[in-house]
Design a protein around this motif. Structure first.
Motif, PDB file in Angstrom:
ATOM      1  N   GLN A 115       7.707  10.524  16.644  1.00  0.00           N
ATOM      2  CA  GLN A 115       7.169   9.892  17.849  1.00  0.00           C
ATOM      3  C   GLN A 115       7.328   8.378  17.788  1.00  0.00           C
ATOM      4  OE1 GLN A 115       2.980  10.367  18.563  1.00  0.00           O
ATOM      5  NE2 GLN A 115       3.315  11.041  20.662  1.00  0.00           N
ATOM      6  N   GLU A 116       8.547   7.951  17.455  1.00  0.00           N
ATOM      7  CA  GLU A 116       8.921   6.535  17.492  1.00  0.00           C
ATOM      8  C   GLU A 116       8.287   5.676  16.418  1.00  0.00           C
ATOM      9  OE1 GLU A 116       8.211   5.076  21.442  1.00  0.00           O
ATOM     10  OE2 GLU A 116      10.242   5.585  22.017  1.00  0.00           O
ATOM     11  N   GLY A 117       7.528   6.206  15.519  1.00  0.00           N
ATOM     12  CA  GLY A 117       6.961   5.375  14.462  1.00  0.00           C
ATOM     13  C   GLY A 117       5.486   5.645  14.243  1.00  0.00           C
ATOM     14  N   ALA A 118       4.949   5.034  13.186  1.00  0.00           N
ATOM     15  CA  ALA A 118       3.544   5.230  12.843  1.00  0.00           C
ATOM     16  C   ALA A 118       2.639   4.654  13.932  1.00  0.00           C
ATOM     17  CB  ALA A 118       3.245   4.567  11.506  1.00  0.00           C
ATOM     18  N   LEU A 119       1.585   5.378  14.199  1.00  0.00           N
ATOM     19  CA  LEU A 119       0.603   4.943  15.199  1.00  0.00           C
ATOM     20  C   LEU A 119      -0.298   3.881  14.579  1.00  0.00           C
ATOM     21  CD1 LEU A 119      -0.755   5.377  18.001  1.00  0.00           C
ATOM     22  CD2 LEU A 119      -2.197   7.112  16.899  1.00  0.00           C
TER      23      LEU A 119
ATOM     24  N   ILE B 299       0.833  -1.205   0.000  1.00  0.00           N
ATOM     25  CA  ILE B 299       0.000   0.000   0.000  1.00  0.00           C
ATOM     26  C   ILE B 299       0.869   1.257   0.000  1.00  0.00           C
ATOM     27  CG2 ILE B 299      -1.739   1.304   1.295  1.00  0.00           C
ATOM     28  CD1 ILE B 299      -2.743  -1.379   2.383  1.00  0.00           C
ATOM     29  N   LYS B 300       1.859   1.265   0.883  1.00  0.00           N
ATOM     30  CA  LYS B 300       2.771   2.412   0.959  1.00  0.00           C
ATOM     31  C   LYS B 300       4.110   1.935   1.503  1.00  0.00           C
ATOM     32  CE  LYS B 300       3.039   7.236   2.444  1.00  0.00           C
ATOM     33  NZ  LYS B 300       3.042   7.746   1.050  1.00  0.00           N
ATOM     34  N   PRO B 301       5.184   2.039   0.736  1.00  0.00           N
ATOM     35  CA  PRO B 301       6.508   1.592   1.201  1.00  0.00           C
ATOM     36  C   PRO B 301       6.918   2.297   2.497  1.00  0.00           C
ATOM     37  CG  PRO B 301       6.531   1.989  -1.155  1.00  0.00           C
ATOM     38  CD  PRO B 301       5.216   2.520  -0.651  1.00  0.00           C
ATOM     39  N   TYR B 302       7.605   1.549   3.362  1.00  0.00           N
ATOM     40  CA  TYR B 302       7.990   2.103   4.656  1.00  0.00           C
ATOM     41  C   TYR B 302       9.399   1.650   5.023  1.00  0.00           C
ATOM     42  CZ  TYR B 302       6.745  -2.583   6.327  1.00  0.00           C
ATOM     43  OH  TYR B 302       6.681  -3.946   6.511  1.00  0.00           O
ATOM     44  N   HIS B 303       9.921   2.267   6.081  1.00  0.00           N
ATOM     45  CA  HIS B 303      11.187   1.849   6.701  1.00  0.00           C
ATOM     46  C   HIS B 303      10.860   1.247   8.056  1.00  0.00           C
ATOM     47  CE1 HIS B 303      13.592   4.014   3.701  1.00  0.00           C
ATOM     48  NE2 HIS B 303      12.743   5.019   3.855  1.00  0.00           N
ATOM     49  N   LEU B 304      11.608   0.195   8.444  1.00  0.00           N
ATOM     50  CA  LEU B 304      11.435  -0.413   9.753  1.00  0.00           C
ATOM     51  C   LEU B 304      12.696  -0.172  10.561  1.00  0.00           C
ATOM     52  CD1 LEU B 304       9.493  -2.145  11.492  1.00  0.00           C
ATOM     53  CD2 LEU B 304      10.688  -4.178  10.636  1.00  0.00           C
TER      54      LEU B 304
END
Length: 545
Positions: A420-424, A397-402
């Motif tokens: 804030q430490e990452g996506a809610l 759906i949407k590329p992300y970084h971990l």
């Protein structure tokens, strides 16, 4: 409680079902796993949910603590169409869920199939099968029961049939028809008494050994579409009853159930006393599934399934496909089971449900195009395949970084002072934090929608500080997903507990209220102990006003 049971001993019954192929010989290509399904009842109305408890067994006990598989469940009509099905990722030897029955199906007998693996698709030996029935009360409230005076008939002998038509407050006119392989042999008309009974007497023709004679009854009452029939038992059609019998195994779990009386008043509370013992009569811990449901006329026996009787029928059959059944072999995009297996079980369904001397409902053909349209709509609505992890779906759906177990969308978020430490992660409006491992606990097949929010305006609906993004997940059971759907009742299921735990005493007391309709009630109990020993039992009682 969600038990993980280590099976040290598998019953002889399950070993036979697991390792024997159709001819009764071992097969090295056969899966070691087998499944047994206990349903909340054995008949349903179109549009209802069929609830089940799955018991997953493996002849290699050491592997059972690492179950990572898929349960395939399908409902088959007498032409071999999968009218509904489902795939369920499982990680435990005990699993419960449900499948929905389309509201436009015709009434009659259907075959419920279940399997852990479809790789050995050409052999029915590892496929669970059970007959369930659909009754459509929208068309008619009539119930038709047929019975014959004699247990076997010879050519040119006299036949006496007893008819009972209930559901009408006045006598009912009906037509009858005697048919053979070549079609109609004779027909006539009749009328029931004020009590709804009638008797037909006729002389049978001079039939040969290949003839299958059927008597059909069609009432003329308020647009009734229901037709009942009975196969005339002859010397050829009368098959000897063979049963391996659940209690024939020395390692069979002994489950007993009793009620305080045999007749209850409508609405009265029923108390069940359950006890579980091993082959030595000693109390044991067990996990049970318990159902209580109303009985209906012409209901197939609740305990008639492949674990106690049906396996004998399967081992006597061939997998020859007749010309009339070649349509079943047409590839079906929406089917889980192979065309060969669907054809095999369609033959089995007809043979078992139309047992000589037993009354049955004549099933009309289902609208296959309508079934496929429903399946297409379901696929479009569900959208997410359980073959992929939720993390993979979000990446599509949407590329992300971990980073450090947190999901971030784009480099801008990583450099933001408001980071804030990452996506809610939000599920059905509930904030679950930003730890990405939470996503591993959400079953993909139960997800209705996934939205990725990265604009400031959208994010502020949940947090004024977060600039990374929000993973918004709506589940199929959420209010948003179900607000436009009609709730489906469990109908005539009075009690369904798929996960009843019995402690070391081996005893349990449970209770539930009867509904307000008189009739017969069936109690069905299945279960397994910590050593993998399986057992089942059933009990009937009556309800009056």
């Amino acid at each position: 409680m969600k038990p993980r049971i280590l099976f040290f001993l598998i019953t002889t019954l399950f070993i036979d079902l697991t390792v024997n192929n159709l001819n009764g010989q071992p097969s090295s290509n056969t899966s070691t796993k087998t499944v047994y399904l206990h349903t909340d009842r054995s008949y349903y109305a179109p549009g209802e949910d069929l609830y089940f408890k799955a018991y997953i067994l493996d002849s290699q006990p050491a592997s059972l603590n690492q179950i990572n598989d898929t349960l395939y469940v399908a409902l088959l009509d007498y032409e071999g169409n999968e009218v509904t099905n489902g795939e369920f990722p499982i990680d435990n030897s005990l699993f419960s869920s449900s499948i929905n029955i389309p509201d436009f199906l015709t009434e009659g007998s259907y075959m419920l199939l279940a399997s852990i693996s479809l790789t050995n698709n050409y052999s029915p030996s590892n496929i669970f099968s059970k007959i369930v029935e659909l009754r459509n009360t929208k068309d008619s409230d009539l119930n038709i029961d047929l019975s014959l005076s004699d247990s076997i008939y010879k050519p040119e002998s006299n036949l006496t049939a007893h008819i009972k038509i209930s559901g009408s407050d006045s006598p009912v006119n009906f037509t009858y028809q005697l048919t053979g392989i070549s079609g109609e042999i004779m027909n006539g008309k009749g009328k029931t008494t004020g009590e709804g009974t009638a008797v037909i007497k006729l002389q049978l023709p001079d039939f040969d050994s290949h003839q299958v004679l059927k008597l059909l009854i069609k009432p003329s009452y308020k647009g009734n579409k229901k037709v009942a029939a009975i196969v005339i038992p002859t010397s050829l059609s009368e098959l000897p009853a063979k049963s391996i019998g659940a209690n024939s195994s020395a390692n069979y779990l002994n489950i007993q159930v009793s009620t305080s009386k045999q007749v209850f008043v409508t609405g009265e509370k029923v108390q069940l006393s359950i006890s579980v013992t091993d082959e030595k009569g000693l109390p044991v811990r067990a996990n049970l599934s318990v159902s209580a449901s109303k009985s209906i006329p012409l209901q197939f026996p609740v305990d008639y399934n492949n674990m106690v009787r049906y396996i004998n029928f399967k081992t006597q059959q061939t997998q020859t496909i007749t010309v009339a059944e070649k349509n079943i072999l047409t590839p079906d995009t929406y089917s889980l089971f192979s065309a060969e297996n669907r054809s095999y079980y369609a033959q089995s369904l007809r043979s078992l449900s139309q047992t000589p001397g037993r009354s049955f409902i004549v099933e009309e053909k289902n609208n296959v195009k309508k079934i496929h349209k429903r399946q297409e709509a379901f696929v479009a609505k569900s959208g997410y395949s359980s073959d992929f992890s939720l993390m993979d779906i979000i990446m599509q759906i949407k590329p992300y970084h971990l980073e450090n177990g947190k999901i971030t969308f784009g480099m801008r978020a990583m450099n933001s002072i408001n980071f804030q430490e990452g996506a809610l992660i939000v599920v059905d409006g509930v904030k679950l934090g930003s730890d990405a491992s939470i996503l591993n606990t959400i079953p993909v097949q139960d997800i209705a929608h996934i939205n990725i929010l990265t604009s400031a305006m959208d994010i502020q609906r949940y947090s004024a500080l977060n600039s990374v993004g929000v993973i918004e997940i709506s589940m199929k059971k959420s209010e948003e997903f179900t607000k436009n759907q009609e709730p489906v009742s469990k109908g005539n299921t009075l009690y369904w507990e798929p996960d009843l735990i019995i402690d070391n005493t081996g005893k349990k007391m449970i209770d539930f209220p009867n509904n307000d309709i008189p009739g017969e009630v069936i109690i069905s109990i299945n279960g397994i102990n910590g050593k993998g020993i399986y057992g089942s039992t059933s009990l009937h009682y009556s309800v009056t006003r």
